[in-house]
Design an enzyme around this catalytic site. Structure first.
Site, PDB file in Angstrom:
ATOM      1  N   GLU A  56       0.827  -1.207   0.000  1.00  0.00           N
ATOM      2  CA  GLU A  56       0.000   0.000   0.000  1.00  0.00           C
ATOM      3  C   GLU A  56       0.862   1.258   0.000  1.00  0.00           C
ATOM      4  O   GLU A  56       0.526   2.248  -0.658  1.00  0.00           O
ATOM      5  CB  GLU A  56      -0.956  -0.012   1.192  1.00  0.00           C
ATOM      6  CG  GLU A  56      -2.071  -1.030   1.074  1.00  0.00           C
ATOM      7  CD  GLU A  56      -2.939  -0.824  -0.161  1.00  0.00           C
ATOM      8  OE1 GLU A  56      -3.052   0.323  -0.639  1.00  0.00           O
ATOM      9  OE2 GLU A  56      -3.486  -1.811  -0.670  1.00  0.00           O
ATOM     10  N   TYR A 139      -6.752   6.257   4.203  1.00  0.00           N
ATOM     11  CA  TYR A 139      -6.808   5.244   3.150  1.00  0.00           C
ATOM     12  C   TYR A 139      -5.984   4.009   3.515  1.00  0.00           C
ATOM     13  O   TYR A 139      -6.464   2.875   3.428  1.00  0.00           O
ATOM     14  CB  TYR A 139      -6.317   5.799   1.801  1.00  0.00           C
ATOM     15  CG  TYR A 139      -6.033   4.676   0.845  1.00  0.00           C
ATOM     16  CD1 TYR A 139      -7.074   4.024   0.186  1.00  0.00           C
ATOM     17  CD2 TYR A 139      -4.739   4.183   0.678  1.00  0.00           C
ATOM     18  CE1 TYR A 139      -6.831   2.935  -0.638  1.00  0.00           C
ATOM     19  CE2 TYR A 139      -4.490   3.099  -0.139  1.00  0.00           C
ATOM     20  CZ  TYR A 139      -5.537   2.484  -0.795  1.00  0.00           C
ATOM     21  OH  TYR A 139      -5.298   1.387  -1.582  1.00  0.00           O
ATOM     22  N   ASP A 157      -9.504   4.631  -3.032  1.00  0.00           N
ATOM     23  CA  ASP A 157      -8.378   5.135  -3.802  1.00  0.00           C
ATOM     24  C   ASP A 157      -8.911   5.757  -5.096  1.00  0.00           C
ATOM     25  O   ASP A 157     -10.130   5.821  -5.322  1.00  0.00           O
ATOM     26  CB  ASP A 157      -7.341   4.043  -4.077  1.00  0.00           C
ATOM     27  CG  ASP A 157      -7.717   3.128  -5.230  1.00  0.00           C
ATOM     28  OD1 ASP A 157      -8.918   3.013  -5.549  1.00  0.00           O
ATOM     29  OD2 ASP A 157      -6.811   2.516  -5.825  1.00  0.00           O
TER      30      ASP A 157
END
Length: 315
Positions: A56, A139, A157
């Site tokens: 990520e 996020y 996203d």
């Protein structure tokens, strides 16, 4: 200011409609994902929560094709947070290579150190604990909780936002920055059970990456094209604020990248004279170097020497 009964009722109707819309989309999208999802190393069970977290950080503003080789080298060298935390942050910057936005490397090092200190070396499961780690925003916390631990979180996203903008709100592109309305919609669209919600999060992201792309959406391949509000409206062109383009050539980012490339390749401190050769324009070169120092990516030494940082990284 208090809400009127009419406003409250309208909001309730909207929430019900959005939930119903989500229910119609869940099955087609997750079934498509079961058949078409890419076999990516961070999706495999052996990746674990640390592998998901590393991916990520790396995938932010960086395509999968560039991330894959660096990710695999990173996990081979640092298979656990403790392994990364035990090394200087400059080694994280060195291993980051040309992925771009190298402050992500420092932040990942800082997160690994915090995981080692606060959680015994295990990536925490709780969303709040993830969010409290250095360099981890809303996020990333939601993505790790969802993809690594199968929890129910809205993971927004750019790809997911684009899918929702087209399929539900009928717009070609989402706003330049994530809005409260988008977050509310994403929560309303979430399946109720955790397992389906986690798959939905991954599936909508994959749909945006492979089919509902920014420049060339392949509607004939889309599992929800018959329900897509944007397509049903005739695929109207974007009429909002101009979309932000990304430039690189000639920018401070390019100069920073060239300076870091020299430092990554060096086995020891590098003299100013060597760094001066990477860019002809002295004012921009000095500004870029000062920025690297201010960001903690480069350490200045006496005698006009520079190196990657050996001290503790910061968030």
């Amino acid at each position: 200011m208090t809400s009127t009964p009419a406003a409250t009722g309208a909001a309730a109707v909207t929430a019900v409609n959005e939930a119903a819309e989500g229910a119609r989309l869940h099955g087609p999208v997750t079934d498509w994902f079961d058949e078409h999802a890419r076999d990516l190393p961070w999706r495999r069970p052996e990746a674990g929560a640390w592998g998901v977290m590393v991916s990520e950080f790396m995938l932010q503003q960086t395509p999968v094709s560039r991330v894959l080789p660096v990710y695999e080298q990173w996990l081979a060298r640092w298979p656990r947070p403790a392994d990364l935390a035990a090394e200087p942050p400059g080694e994280a910057v060195r291993a980051w290579g040309r992925l771009g936005y190298p402050r992500r490397a420092l932040r990942l090092h800082a997160a690994a150190s915090a995981i080692q200190e606060r959680h015994g070396g295990d990536v925490p499961r709780e969303h709040a604990q993830l969010l409290a780690l250095p360099g981890v925003g809303e996020y990333t916390a939601a993505a790790v909780a969802s993809f690594a631990y199968g929890q129910r979180h809205a993971v927004l996203d750019t790809n997911v936002r684009r899918v929702f903008a087209r399929a539900v709100t009928g717009q070609q592109y989402p706003p330049n920055a994530t809005t409260a309305a988008e977050r509310k919609l994403a929560r309303a669209l979430l399946p109720q059970d955790e397992e389906t919600a986690a798959k939905w999060a991954a599936a909508t992201m994959e749909l945006g990456a492979l089919v509902c792309t920014a420049r060339g959406p392949e509607c004939v391949r889309c599992p929800i094209s018959a329900q897509c509000a944007w397509r049903l409206a005739g695929s109207p062109a974007h009429d909002g604020p101009p979309r932000r383009g990304q430039t690189y050539a000639g920018t401070d980012r390019q100069v920073r990248g060239k300076l870091l490339a020299v430092l990554r390749e060096a086995v020891g401190p590098v003299p100013q004279a060597v760094l001066d050769t990477v860019w002809d324009e002295p004012v921009q070169r000095a500004r870029a170097l000062d920025g690297l120092v201010a960001d903690g990516l480069v350490e200045p030494l006496s005698g006009g020497m520079y190196r990657l940082p050996l001290g503790r990284s910061t968030s």
